[in-house]
Design a protein around this motif. Structure first.
Motif, PDB file in Angstrom:
ATOM      1  N   ASP A 259       0.823  -1.199   0.000  1.00 34.93           N
ATOM      2  CA  ASP A 259       0.000   0.000   0.000  1.00 34.93           C
ATOM      3  C   ASP A 259       0.866   1.262   0.000  1.00 34.93           C
ATOM      4  OD1 ASP A 259      -2.833   1.017   0.299  1.00 34.93           O
ATOM      5  OD2 ASP A 259      -1.872   1.988   2.022  1.00 34.93           O
TER       6      ASP A 259
ATOM      7  N   GLU B 159       1.597   4.387  -3.560  1.00 39.21           N
ATOM      8  CA  GLU B 159       1.264   5.815  -3.618  1.00 39.21           C
ATOM      9  C   GLU B 159       1.856   6.425  -4.882  1.00 39.21           C
ATOM     10  OE1 GLU B 159       2.275   8.181  -0.154  1.00 39.21           O
ATOM     11  OE2 GLU B 159       2.175  10.016  -1.339  1.00 39.21           O
ATOM     12  N   ARG B 160       1.068   7.210  -5.558  1.00 44.61           N
ATOM     13  CA  ARG B 160       1.501   7.821  -6.818  1.00 44.61           C
ATOM     14  C   ARG B 160       2.076   9.209  -6.585  1.00 44.61           C
ATOM     15  NH1 ARG B 160      -3.154   6.283 -11.209  1.00 44.61           N
ATOM     16  NH2 ARG B 160      -2.923   4.038 -11.021  1.00 44.61           N
TER      17      ARG B 160
ATOM     18  N   ASP C 256       2.056   6.561 -12.940  1.00 47.03           N
ATOM     19  CA  ASP C 256       1.204   7.534 -12.266  1.00 47.03           C
ATOM     20  C   ASP C 256       0.046   8.041 -13.124  1.00 47.03           C
ATOM     21  OD1 ASP C 256       2.995   7.768  -9.844  1.00 47.03           O
ATOM     22  OD2 ASP C 256       4.392   8.358 -11.427  1.00 47.03           O
TER      23      ASP C 256
ATOM     24  N   ARG D 289       6.170  12.479  -2.401  1.00 45.88           N
ATOM     25  CA  ARG D 289       5.800  11.056  -2.381  1.00 45.88           C
ATOM     26  C   ARG D 289       6.976  10.170  -1.984  1.00 45.88           C
ATOM     27  NH1 ARG D 289       7.674   6.233  -4.692  1.00 45.88           N
ATOM     28  NH2 ARG D 289       5.974   4.749  -4.789  1.00 45.88           N
TER      29      ARG D 289
ATOM     30  N   VAL E 299       7.131   7.728   1.261  1.00 48.51           N
ATOM     31  CA  VAL E 299       7.280   6.277   1.112  1.00 48.51           C
ATOM     32  C   VAL E 299       8.494   5.798   1.896  1.00 48.51           C
ATOM     33  CG1 VAL E 299       7.861   4.448  -0.542  1.00 48.51           C
ATOM     34  CG2 VAL E 299       6.052   6.089  -1.077  1.00 48.51           C
TER      35      VAL E 299
END
Ligand SMILES: [Zn+2]
Length: 156
Positions: A91, A95-96, A115, A133, A137
């Motif tokens: 998950d 993330e984009r 993306d 992002r 992450v």
């Protein structure tokens, strides 16, 4: 940064392999006999507990707490936590990068394939992430990795 993602998945795989190779529970079971004053009985761990065979207890001060700890960390429990961590990591890395309708402001690291869009500035496109992002992450992966023993000194 070392490849924290790969490192963490490798640690999870090691624990899964160990848990799968270990004896199935129950890992700890109390027998009826009084063995040592103050103790409730024999402690049976691993194969002995599964087979209902008694074995000699290991002398420990906190035997009840130790057995409760062992029970909470039996192979099935370890496998559940590993599976949950794999889901969490999946998950997190899914993330984009941020896309903006005016693609000039889209993250430099965004790609059409990953993306669904990319920056339209030829000089920025393909550059380092500037939407936050990658930092998010990495921060989240480090949190999970620390649970597997990763430290700053593991990096590099
Ligand atoms: Zn980005």
């Amino acid at each position: 940064m070392a490849d924290l993602h790969a490192w963490t998945l490798q640690q999870i795989s090691k624990r899964e392999a160990t848990a799968l190779a270990a004896t199935e529970g129950p890992w700890v079971r109390w027998a009826d006999q009084e063995v040592i004053p103050g103790w409730d009985g024999f402690i049976m761990i691993g194969d002995d507990a599964a087979d209902g065979e008694e074995c000699n207890p290991v002398a420990k001060v906190n035997i009840v707490e130790d057995c409760e700890h062992i029970t909470l960390n039996d192979p099935a429990s370890v496998l559940r936590r590993c599976a949950a961590d794999r889901k969490l990591i999946g998950d997190v890395v899914a993330e984009r990068h941020i896309l903006v309708e005016d693609c000039w402001y889209t993250c430099a690291a965004a790609t059409e394939e990953r993306d669904g869009g990319e920056n339209c500035d030829d000089e920025r496109r393909g550059g380092a992430c500037d939407c936050g992002r990658d930092a998010r992450v990495e921060r989240r992966l480090r949190i999970v990795a620390e649970g597997y023993g990763w430290t700053e000194s593991s990096d590099g």
